[in-house]
Design a protein around this motif. Sequence first.
Motif, PDB file in Angstrom:
ATOM      1  N   THR A 195       0.830  -1.207   0.000  1.00  0.00           N
ATOM      2  CA  THR A 195       0.000   0.000   0.000  1.00  0.00           C
ATOM      3  C   THR A 195       0.862   1.253   0.000  1.00  0.00           C
ATOM      4  N   SER A 196       1.883   1.282   0.828  1.00  0.00           N
ATOM      5  CA  SER A 196       2.786   2.428   0.876  1.00  0.00           C
ATOM      6  C   SER A 196       3.422   2.675  -0.485  1.00  0.00           C
ATOM      7  N   GLN A 231       1.372   4.716  -2.640  1.00  0.00           N
ATOM      8  CA  GLN A 231       1.280   6.107  -2.218  1.00  0.00           C
ATOM      9  C   GLN A 231       2.512   6.918  -2.620  1.00  0.00           C
ATOM     10  N   SER A 243      -0.628   4.954   5.968  1.00  0.00           N
ATOM     11  CA  SER A 243      -1.062   4.146   4.826  1.00  0.00           C
ATOM     12  C   SER A 243      -2.424   3.505   5.039  1.00  0.00           C
TER      13      SER A 243
END
Length: 451
Positions: free
Chosen positions: A280-281, A284, A316
């Motif tokens: 997920t990070s 981003q 996150s």
Amino acid sequence: MSDSNTPSPTTVDPEAVRKLPKVVLHDHLDGGLRPQTIIDIAAETGYDKLPTTDAAELEKWFFDAANSGDLPTYLTTFDHTTAVMQTHEALVRVTREAVEDLAADGVCYAELRYAPEQHLAQGLTLQQVVEATVQGVKEGEKSVADRGGRIHARLLLCAMRHADRAAEIAQLLIDNYGEHTPGEGYVDGFDIAGAEDGFPASNHVKAFDLLRQNLVPVTVHAGEAAGVESIADGLRQGAVRIGHGVRIYEDMEATMSGIELGKIARFVRDRRIPLEMCPTSNTQTGVCDTVEEHPFNLLYEMGFTCTVNTDNRLVSGCTMTSEMLRLAECFDLEYWQLLELTTNALETAFCDQPLRESLEREVIYPAYAELGDALDLDSEDVEADAASHAAGLSALHGEHAGHAHGVGSEEVELSMENLKAELEELGLSLDDSDDGDDADGAEGADGAEDK
């Protein structure tokens, strides 16, 4: 025969994943605070720059602010979290709560990392910062144990790569490394973090030399905002793990005969250098647009040592459970593969070998064996003895015991169609021209490093 309502080994159930034991190697202490804790400490210390004092709204603000698509902007969200981590009491509370929250998510072993130099604004010394976090870990472990749970947490000290205190932080780590130091065995490794692009690990040669001389394990952030050379630079400084490392795929070249690994990618794969992936990070900070496009699956199938991590749970908006479920959903992972990712992490953790063996024998394998036994009603009951877990674990493995990551397994073969699809998602393509034969002997390419 199994009841028709019994999930098959290929069905990953969210509640089952939540309960399974997990190992996280890459979790930033200042990226996982509870929103209400930020609000409470801000009120106590007079910090008045929060965008909101409503916990739900603040949680949403952090997540929205982090979805910028580039690492420098993403990092600005930490201005607020570090601002409320400047006192002994605040550091103890934040660390204790991090341990409790991870345990509630099924984590049995966690490495929490932070940069001591970022917590000195209200007069604490570097040593006092370390001692406060050690106290927080101890209180967190005890709190979990008092409720019948079990978690072991360790601390990694980060130096900021854009600053000039790396040697000082390295010495701080050495002074607190080991059971018979103020770190009490909880301070376990070194990391270099912060803005990656333009700030290579080799800027801090003195720190890494010092760590090597004192046999302290090192991981580095690399292959996230910068490319393959950043990974190589970290390896040259002695890193035994790579934080993120996902841009290692840029050191690959697609040919008609398959994928050729470059020198750096081959070294990372063959030496089993763990990649601390944070899906997920990574979306981003601009590594990829979606988890579906993440290079995890390509790297996993090619035999790289992959681990799954949260990076920053608040920023996150994720947990270890949600990260595992997202990967399972996107790449059709099964329980036995989640077990493999978990043991990958534990085997490369910086804790001592007796603890690793204890967690495998007493926590991880029994839990997966119990799950496997539940999924295969024809198997015998699983006893609390390590040798008798084979039936349950075998049920999880099913017909996949020949996966490329297992000992004596058959080589994984990707169909040409699937191979092309994997590569296209990463901006690579097979060379269909007549000169494609010339690529067979290529060592690799830098790929999309400048994208």
